[in-house]
Design a protein around this motif. Sequence first.
Motif, PDB file in Angstrom:
ATOM      1  N   UNK A  37      -2.922  20.224   8.480  1.00  0.00           N
ATOM      2  CA  UNK A  37      -3.893  19.270   7.950  1.00  0.00           C
ATOM      3  C   UNK A  37      -3.208  18.354   6.952  1.00  0.00           C
ATOM      4  N   UNK A  38      -3.525  17.082   7.013  1.00  0.00           N
ATOM      5  CA  UNK A  38      -3.024  16.124   6.037  1.00  0.00           C
ATOM      6  C   UNK A  38      -4.183  15.229   5.604  1.00  0.00           C
ATOM      7  N   UNK A  39      -4.627  15.428   4.385  1.00  0.00           N
ATOM      8  CA  UNK A  39      -5.642  14.564   3.786  1.00  0.00           C
ATOM      9  C   UNK A  39      -4.885  13.502   2.991  1.00  0.00           C
ATOM     10  N   UNK A  40      -5.064  12.261   3.373  1.00  0.00           N
ATOM     11  CA  UNK A  40      -4.258  11.158   2.860  1.00  0.00           C
ATOM     12  C   UNK A  40      -5.137  10.192   2.072  1.00  0.00           C
ATOM     13  N   UNK A  41      -4.600   9.675   0.975  1.00  0.00           N
ATOM     14  CA  UNK A  41      -5.240   8.563   0.282  1.00  0.00           C
ATOM     15  C   UNK A  41      -4.306   7.367   0.340  1.00  0.00           C
ATOM     16  N   UNK A  42      -4.913   6.201   0.275  1.00  0.00           N
ATOM     17  CA  UNK A  42      -4.179   4.938   0.305  1.00  0.00           C
ATOM     18  C   UNK A  42      -4.442   4.245  -1.024  1.00  0.00           C
ATOM     19  N   UNK A  43      -3.354   3.863  -1.681  1.00  0.00           N
ATOM     20  CA  UNK A  43      -3.476   3.178  -2.966  1.00  0.00           C
ATOM     21  C   UNK A  43      -3.003   1.733  -2.845  1.00  0.00           C
ATOM     22  N   UNK A  44      -3.628   0.866  -3.630  1.00  0.00           N
ATOM     23  CA  UNK A  44      -3.165  -0.519  -3.697  1.00  0.00           C
ATOM     24  C   UNK A  44      -2.070  -0.634  -4.758  1.00  0.00           C
ATOM     25  N   UNK A  45      -1.627  -1.839  -5.027  1.00  0.00           N
ATOM     26  CA  UNK A  45      -0.519  -2.048  -5.973  1.00  0.00           C
ATOM     27  C   UNK A  45      -0.868  -1.622  -7.390  1.00  0.00           C
ATOM     28  N   UNK A  46      -2.175  -1.512  -7.693  1.00  0.00           N
ATOM     29  CA  UNK A  46      -2.617  -1.073  -9.014  1.00  0.00           C
ATOM     30  C   UNK A  46      -2.869   0.427  -9.077  1.00  0.00           C
ATOM     31  N   UNK A  47      -2.425   1.152  -8.049  1.00  0.00           N
ATOM     32  CA  UNK A  47      -2.602   2.613  -7.946  1.00  0.00           C
ATOM     33  C   UNK A  47      -4.065   3.025  -7.880  1.00  0.00           C
ATOM     34  N   UNK A  48      -4.924   2.131  -7.380  1.00  0.00           N
ATOM     35  CA  UNK A  48      -6.323   2.461  -7.144  1.00  0.00           C
ATOM     36  C   UNK A  48      -6.459   3.003  -5.727  1.00  0.00           C
ATOM     37  N   UNK A  49      -7.235   4.045  -5.559  1.00  0.00           N
ATOM     38  CA  UNK A  49      -7.478   4.579  -4.220  1.00  0.00           C
ATOM     39  C   UNK A  49      -8.445   3.647  -3.503  1.00  0.00           C
ATOM     40  N   UNK A 108       0.833  -1.187   0.000  1.00  0.00           N
ATOM     41  CA  UNK A 108       0.000   0.000   0.000  1.00  0.00           C
ATOM     42  C   UNK A 108       0.874   1.246   0.000  1.00  0.00           C
ATOM     43  N   UNK A 109       0.378   2.240  -0.675  1.00  0.00           N
ATOM     44  CA  UNK A 109       1.062   3.528  -0.739  1.00  0.00           C
ATOM     45  C   UNK A 109       0.187   4.563  -0.043  1.00  0.00           C
ATOM     46  N   UNK A 110       0.783   5.304   0.881  1.00  0.00           N
ATOM     47  CA  UNK A 110       0.105   6.399   1.568  1.00  0.00           C
ATOM     48  C   UNK A 110       0.657   7.691   0.994  1.00  0.00           C
ATOM     49  N   UNK A 111      -0.227   8.569   0.524  1.00  0.00           N
ATOM     50  CA  UNK A 111       0.243   9.828  -0.040  1.00  0.00           C
ATOM     51  C   UNK A 111      -0.769  10.937   0.223  1.00  0.00           C
ATOM     52  N   UNK A 112      -0.275  12.159   0.124  1.00  0.00           N
ATOM     53  CA  UNK A 112      -1.134  13.323   0.271  1.00  0.00           C
ATOM     54  C   UNK A 112      -2.105  13.361  -0.907  1.00  0.00           C
ATOM     55  N   UNK A 113      -3.359  13.624  -0.622  1.00  0.00           N
ATOM     56  CA  UNK A 113      -4.383  13.679  -1.662  1.00  0.00           C
ATOM     57  C   UNK A 113      -4.179  14.894  -2.550  1.00  0.00           C
TER      58      UNK A 113
END
Length: 151
Positions: free
Chosen positions: A51-63, A1-6
């Motif tokens: 503030x940190x709005x974060x999205x989590x992506x799977x290995x296919x870069x889907x949120x 999983x990838x955690x990144x700023x939205x």
Amino acid sequence: MVFRKATEKDLPRIIEMIADDKLGKTRENFQIPLPKEYVEAFQKINTDNNQELIVVENKDAEIIGTLQLTFIQYLTYRGGIRAQIEAVRIRKDKRGLGIGKAMFEWAIERAKEKNAHLLQLTTDKKRPEAIKFYEDLGFVKSHEGMKIHFK
């Protein structure tokens, strides 16, 4: 999983997840194009260093998940910082796979990196399964929260 700023382009997926539960359906307005209030709120969140709005992506870069962390500077605890976690959501078809636990583990580490002395959350009493999940993660019912709604 990838955690990144939205980013703003992530906003439709984020709002879709926030609206996709029993309570979210009653208070959100997910449609494309998104209502301007969501875009305006995102812009305020995105320019606020606390503030940190974060999205989590799977290995296919889907949120597949989202959360928001707020870092609150205050005077008590010798000028401490408290982290607040809100709007934790996982895409409906990905629930029950351990993603929520991984998201909270990430958020706990992020709060520590920002020198917060605690991570807090509120949850609706109508969500008993969420309350159990948070308790299993080590969160403790330490205070009684109260709110006043203006609309």
